[in-house]
Design an enzyme around this catalytic site. Sequence first.
Site, PDB file in Angstrom:
ATOM      1  N   LYS A 203      76.818  -6.250  94.115  1.00  0.00           N
ATOM      2  CA  LYS A 203      77.336  -5.452  92.996  1.00  0.00           C
ATOM      3  C   LYS A 203      78.617  -4.745  93.419  1.00  0.00           C
ATOM      4  O   LYS A 203      78.684  -4.162  94.504  1.00  0.00           O
ATOM      5  CB  LYS A 203      76.295  -4.439  92.515  1.00  0.00           C
ATOM      6  CG  LYS A 203      76.711  -3.715  91.232  1.00  0.00           C
ATOM      7  CD  LYS A 203      75.534  -3.007  90.598  1.00  0.00           C
ATOM      8  CE  LYS A 203      75.954  -2.258  89.337  1.00  0.00           C
ATOM      9  NZ  LYS A 203      76.515  -3.177  88.317  1.00  0.00           N
TER      10      LYS A 203
ATOM     11  N   HIS B  87      71.006  -1.370  93.793  1.00  0.00           N
ATOM     12  CA  HIS B  87      71.301  -2.742  93.377  1.00  0.00           C
ATOM     13  C   HIS B  87      71.530  -3.626  94.597  1.00  0.00           C
ATOM     14  O   HIS B  87      71.702  -3.139  95.717  1.00  0.00           O
ATOM     15  CB  HIS B  87      72.555  -2.777  92.497  1.00  0.00           C
ATOM     16  CG  HIS B  87      72.302  -2.415  91.075  1.00  0.00           C
ATOM     17  ND1 HIS B  87      72.257  -1.092  90.650  1.00  0.00           N
ATOM     18  CD2 HIS B  87      72.081  -3.162  89.967  1.00  0.00           C
ATOM     19  CE1 HIS B  87      72.017  -1.067  89.348  1.00  0.00           C
ATOM     20  NE2 HIS B  87      71.906  -2.304  88.915  1.00  0.00           N
TER      21      HIS B  87
END
Length: 233
Positions: free
Chosen positions: A161, A157
Site C-alpha cells: 500500500k 495494510h
Amino acid sequence: MSMGLVVVGAAGRMGRTLMRTISETQGATLVAAIEQAGSPFLGQDAGDLAGVGPLGVKISDDSLAAFAKADGVLDFTAPAATVEFAGYAAQARIVHVIGTTGCMAEDDAKITAASRHATIVKSGNMSVGVNLLAALVEQASKALGPDAFDIEVLEMHHRHKVDAPSGTALLLGDAAAQGREIALAEHSVRARDGHTGPRPEGAIGFATLRGGSVIGEHSVIFAGTGERITLSH
C-alpha cells in the site's frame, strides 16, 4: 439494458478484480479497460488479464474515447490519474465511481468541480460494514466528549500500500470529527516522535502499520480514564 462500464488501472490488482466482477454481474458489460501509456499490458484482452477468458476488449490507453462510449467508469487508481479521469467523465457526462485514496484537498476540489457535469460517487471504502462503522464512530464520538475520551484511529495494510493513513482510516477520522463538530484537518495528529509533550485535548490521532499481506484492518479507540472502547472492522 446493460450498463457499459470502463475500468481504469485495469492491470492492477483492483482493476482485475473489477473486471472479473463485471463479467459475473448481470446487467453490466465491460466496454473498455484502460492502462497508462507504455504499459506492457496494452493490446492484451482484458478478460484474459482478469482470468475469465477472452472478452473481446483490448487494454487501451485512450481514456477519452473509452469514456465517450460508456455509461460509467470504475476508478481505483492514484490521485493525479483520478483528477484527470474526473475531467474526462465530466466531458462525457457519465458516472464516475472513485475508490482512489490519498487525494489531497486540491485534488478533491477539482473532483468537486467535475461533479457539476458528471455524477461522481467517491468513498474511502465501498464496504457496507465500514460505512456502518463510520456511522457508529460518529455516534460514539458525539456521546463521548473530548474532556473524557481521547480518539485514536489504528490501521494496518499489506506492504504494497502506497498511501498513509488509508482512505478508510481518514473516513473514520472524519466521522469522529463530525461527531464532535470539529474539522479533522485542524485536529488530526499523524505522527509522534521525540519529546511531543502531553496529548492535546480534542486531537484525533492516527497510527499506521504496514506489513505482510494484510488486506485492511481498522480500529477506532475511545480511551478514557479507566476504560476503553474499541470499534473495529
